[in-house]
Enzyme design. Structure first.
Site, PDB file in Angstrom:
ATOM      1  N   LYS A 267       0.901  -1.141   0.016  1.00 31.03           N
ATOM      2  CA  LYS A 267       0.082  -0.052   0.109  1.00 31.03           C
ATOM      3  C   LYS A 267       0.821   1.231  -0.173  1.00 31.03           C
ATOM      4  CE  LYS A 267      -1.662   1.682   3.957  1.00 31.03           C
ATOM      5  NZ  LYS A 267      -1.642   3.216   4.365  1.00 31.03           N
ATOM      6  N   ASN A 268       1.745   1.232   0.769  1.00 28.98           N
ATOM      7  CA  ASN A 268       2.780   2.533   1.178  1.00 28.98           C
ATOM      8  C   ASN A 268       3.675   2.835   0.003  1.00 28.98           C
ATOM      9  OD1 ASN A 268       1.162   3.090   3.371  1.00 28.98           O
ATOM     10  ND2 ASN A 268       2.825   2.475   4.807  1.00 28.98           N
TER      11      ASN A 268
ATOM     12  N   CYS B 157      -4.674   8.831   9.391  1.00 26.41           N
ATOM     13  CA  CYS B 157      -4.767   7.935  10.459  1.00 26.41           C
ATOM     14  C   CYS B 157      -4.752   9.126  11.622  1.00 26.41           C
ATOM     15  CB  CYS B 157      -4.334   6.963  10.603  1.00 26.41           C
ATOM     16  SG  CYS B 157      -4.581   5.648   9.509  1.00 26.41           S
TER      17      CYS B 157
ATOM     18  N   ARG C 279       0.058  15.243  12.764  1.00 21.16           N
ATOM     19  CA  ARG C 279       0.559  14.822  11.493  1.00 21.16           C
ATOM     20  C   ARG C 279       1.262  16.113  10.551  1.00 21.16           C
ATOM     21  NH1 ARG C 279      -1.722   9.650  10.000  1.00 21.16           N
ATOM     22  NH2 ARG C 279       0.218   9.605   8.560  1.00 21.16           N
TER      23      ARG C 279
ATOM     24  N   ASP D 173       3.891   0.418  12.242  1.00 17.14           N
ATOM     25  CA  ASP D 173       2.561  -0.065  11.837  1.00 17.14           C
ATOM     26  C   ASP D 173       2.277  -1.277  12.127  1.00 17.14           C
ATOM     27  OD1 ASP D 173       3.011   1.596   8.503  1.00 17.14           O
ATOM     28  OD2 ASP D 173       2.511   2.420  10.567  1.00 17.14           O
TER      29      ASP D 173
ATOM     30  N   ARG E 117      -9.128   0.064   4.055  1.00 16.73           N
ATOM     31  CA  ARG E 117      -8.222   1.047   3.194  1.00 16.73           C
ATOM     32  C   ARG E 117      -7.020   0.477   3.075  1.00 16.73           C
ATOM     33  NH1 ARG E 117      -7.488   6.780   6.298  1.00 16.73           N
ATOM     34  NH2 ARG E 117      -5.823   6.989   4.686  1.00 16.73           N
TER      35      ARG E 117
HETATM   36  C1  EPZ Z   1       4.200   6.985   6.687  1.00 18.90           C
HETATM   37  O1  EPZ Z   1       3.468   7.962   7.191  1.00 18.90           O
HETATM   38  C2  EPZ Z   1       3.283   5.626   6.625  1.00 18.90           C
HETATM   39  N1  EPZ Z   1       1.844   6.228   5.692  1.00 18.90           N
HETATM   40  C3  EPZ Z   1       2.534   5.591   8.050  1.00 18.90           C
HETATM   41  O2  EPZ Z   1       1.690   4.175   7.832  1.00 18.90           O
HETATM   42  C4  EPZ Z   1       3.696   5.075   9.065  1.00 18.90           C
HETATM   43  O3  EPZ Z   1       3.104   4.945  10.206  1.00 18.90           O
HETATM   44  C5  EPZ Z   1       4.808   6.282   9.054  1.00 18.90           C
HETATM   45  O4  EPZ Z   1       5.172   6.452   7.663  1.00 18.90           O
HETATM   46  C6  EPZ Z   1       6.130   5.819   9.767  1.00 18.90           C
HETATM   47  O5  EPZ Z   1       6.583   4.337   9.028  1.00 18.90           O
HETATM   48  C7  EPZ Z   1       2.308   6.044   4.455  1.00 18.90           C
HETATM   49  O6  EPZ Z   1       3.159   5.607   3.931  1.00 18.90           O
HETATM   50  C8  EPZ Z   1       1.023   6.631   3.504  1.00 18.90           C
HETATM   51  P1  EPZ Z   1       6.539   9.997   8.879  1.00 18.90           P
HETATM   52  P2  EPZ Z   1       4.118   9.549   7.421  1.00 18.90           P
HETATM   53  O7  EPZ Z   1       6.621  11.179   8.246  1.00 18.90           O
HETATM   54  O8  EPZ Z   1       5.030   9.508   6.100  1.00 18.90           O
HETATM   55  C9  EPZ Z   1       7.184  13.062  12.427  1.00 18.90           C
HETATM   56  C10 EPZ Z   1      -0.126   2.949   7.657  1.00 18.90           C
HETATM   57  O9  EPZ Z   1      -0.422   2.324   8.779  1.00 18.90           O
HETATM   58  N2  EPZ Z   1       7.070  14.221  11.390  1.00 18.90           N
HETATM   59  O10 EPZ Z   1       7.592   9.002   8.894  1.00 18.90           O
HETATM   60  O11 EPZ Z   1       3.009  10.293   7.586  1.00 18.90           O
HETATM   61  C11 EPZ Z   1       5.753  12.723  12.468  1.00 18.90           C
HETATM   62  O12 EPZ Z   1       4.778  13.280  13.337  1.00 18.90           O
HETATM   63  C12 EPZ Z   1       0.274   4.342   7.881  1.00 18.90           C
HETATM   64  O13 EPZ Z   1       0.122   2.460   6.646  1.00 18.90           O
HETATM   65  C13 EPZ Z   1       7.547  15.432  11.710  1.00 18.90           C
HETATM   66  O14 EPZ Z   1       7.640  15.796  12.751  1.00 18.90           O
HETATM   67  O15 EPZ Z   1       5.138   9.265   8.767  1.00 18.90           O
HETATM   68  C14 EPZ Z   1       6.130  11.233  13.151  1.00 18.90           C
HETATM   69  O16 EPZ Z   1       6.346  11.439  14.499  1.00 18.90           O
HETATM   70  C15 EPZ Z   1      -0.210   4.993   9.359  1.00 18.90           C
HETATM   71  N3  EPZ Z   1       7.538  16.208  10.387  1.00 18.90           N
HETATM   72  C16 EPZ Z   1       7.162  10.953  12.618  1.00 18.90           C
HETATM   73  O17 EPZ Z   1       7.951  12.117  12.078  1.00 18.90           O
HETATM   74  C17 EPZ Z   1       7.062  16.130   9.266  1.00 18.90           C
HETATM   75  O18 EPZ Z   1       7.482  16.884   8.411  1.00 18.90           O
HETATM   76  C18 EPZ Z   1       7.179   9.769  11.431  1.00 18.90           C
HETATM   77  O19 EPZ Z   1       6.243  10.357  10.376  1.00 18.90           O
HETATM   78  C19 EPZ Z   1       6.923  14.736   8.964  1.00 18.90           C
HETATM   79  C20 EPZ Z   1       6.849  13.592  10.003  1.00 18.90           C
END
Ligand code: EPZ
Length: 429
Positions: free
Chosen positions: A22-23, A117, A122, A305, A397
């Protein structure tokens, strides 16, 4: 309303095939915006998030053709207007990738602030940091993010936090920039490598994906391509944990065992037998489940995840386990639902203390997000009695045909339609 109904305590036996990631799919589909030709993408998972992102591109003018259930053709040459303000955009985190892809092609983009989610803030500050490093300016107005730049010039980007989305968006914006971009402290998830391979198959020049230092040499144009998406690491892990929770002997096919190493290691620590083959993995659990401690980390650490799913398994382990969620601020909403099923879990901030119980008891529960829903399915498979799960839209989803796949290995799970309960509000006395 639709619900899942699960008759628990049936052991699982047989084979289940994992779908495309998916991702990876929700990043690769928007990335086709950067191509000048026809992209044929294979092993697409048949899930709502993919349908949504494909429809958004189609509404923007792209040619979208589902050749078959798992093969998508995309030609984005007719996209002229780099604006995506659809309601769907707000409800899906991956829509933020439209920013990087549209900026990379048109040097401007306007996209609804991404949702996704609900387990904590976010933010997109790191995404914007990457865009600004390349010369773009940004503004947020009326729930829309605007980014634009006369030119995109290669730069060095150092991520303050390891972010999958920010790493992906920076790659998308940099792939056709002038000069070379490096992303340090980059995320290393398998779907980032898959995106880089997809872009390179179109003529991009990306190296280092999968490490914390990615180099992107800007190219003038990208051709069409035919590309096959990797198997879904988290779907595979979910079925591994489901087999361990229900007990039995399950062969999970179409996997890349290396992507599952952290999950395999934890299951073995819990006393589960895991056997790796070239593109499949066998999970056998007959005896007791041992407690163990889990800390979620960016790849190659234990995936966040998979945190709800492993917590559901630990809820019936012998002894007390600690689960530490180091990626998200508030990813324990599902714990209340597990406790309704007789689990004994207490949460303090980003740490859950799980006191294992001999068995879970069926109850009516609700999915609060995609992986929380998966955890409740796993709990229902292990519980005594009949569990009903509401808000299954979250589960659907990200899990293709979860009812069919679990039923094929012996689970008693059905999707039923229940008319919305009319809650009669007593008249004022
Ligand atoms: C991706 O989300 C995945 N979604 C999430 O999977 C997954 O939990 C996450 O990566 C971590 O592996 C998709 O790929 C569509 P991040 P993403 O940016 O990119 C902080 C699922 O279940 N952060 O790696 O949104 C954030 O708050 C979903 O398939 C900032 O501070 O996650 C978090 O604490 C749920 N500033 C950490 O980084 C930013 O600009 C990791 O977030 C961006 C993120």
């Amino acid at each position: 309303m639709e619900k899942f109904v699960i008759e628990g305590q049936r052991k699982l036996y047989g084979e289940v095939k994992v779908s495309g990631a998916k991702n990876a799919a929700v990043a690769i589909i928007p990335a086709a915006i950067l191509s000048d030709g026809l992209c044929r993408i294979e092993n697409i998972p048949n899930i709502n998030d993919v349908t949504i992102i494909a429809h958004i591109l189609e509404d923007m003018g792209a040619y979208i053709n589902m050749v078959d259930k798992t093969t998508l053709e995309i030609d984005t040459k007719n996209i002229k207007n780099p604006i995506a303000e659809y309601d769907a955009v707000r409800h899906m985190r991956a829509s933020s990738y439209l920013l990087g892809a549209l900026l990379g092609r048109f040097h401007r983009a306007e996209v609804s602030l991404p949702g996704g989610c609900d387990f904590g803030v976010r933010p997109i500050d790191q995404h914007l940091k990457g865009f600004m490093a390349l010369g773009a300016s940004h503004s947020v107005e009326g729930g829309m993010v605007q980014v634009s730049s006369q030119r995109l010039i290669g730069a060095d980007i150092y991520m303050d936090v390891v972010s999958v989305g920010a790493t992906i968006n920076s790659i998308l914006a940099a792939v056709k920039a002038e000069g070379t971009t490096t992303i340090e402290n980059a995320a290393k998830e398998p779907h980032i490598v898959d995106l880089a391979n997809f872009l390179n198959s179109m003529g991009a020049d990306i190296s280092g994906a999968g490490t914390d230092s990615i180099k992107i040499k800007g190219v003038k144009s990208l051709s069409g391509t035919t590309y096959t998406i990797i198997p879904d690491q988290i779907e595979a892990g979910t079925y591994m944990v489901a087999a361990a929770a229900a007990g039995g002997d399950v062969l999970i096919k179409n996997v890349i065992p290396k992507h599952l190493e952290s999950i395999t290691a934890k299951l073995i620590e819990m006393g589960v037998t895991v056997k790796e083959y070239d593109d499949s993995i066998r999970v056998v659990r007959t005896g007791a489940i041992n407690k163990c401690n889990v800390k979620t980390m960016p790849h190659p650490g234990f995936p966040t995840d998979m945190q709800p799913q492993i917590a559901a398994l630990l809820s019936i382990a012998n002894g007390t386990s600690i689960v530490n969620e180091s990626v998200w601020d508030n990813r324990f909403k599902y714990i209340d639902e597990l406790n309704r099923m007789g689990a004994k879990i207490s949460v303090d901030g980003k740490v859950a203390v799980i006191e294992g119980v001999p068995e879970l008891l069926a109850a009516p529960v609700k999915a609060s997000d995609l992986r929380a829903g998966a955890a409740l399915v796993i709990a229902g498979l292990a519980a005594r009695g009949t569990t009903t799960i509401e808000d299954i839209k979250y589960i659907e989803r990200g899990y293709e045909d979860i009812v069919g796949k679990l039923s094929s290995i012996g689970a008693n799970i059905k999707k039923v339609y229940v008319p919305d309960e009319v809650v009669s509000i007593p008249k004022a006395l």
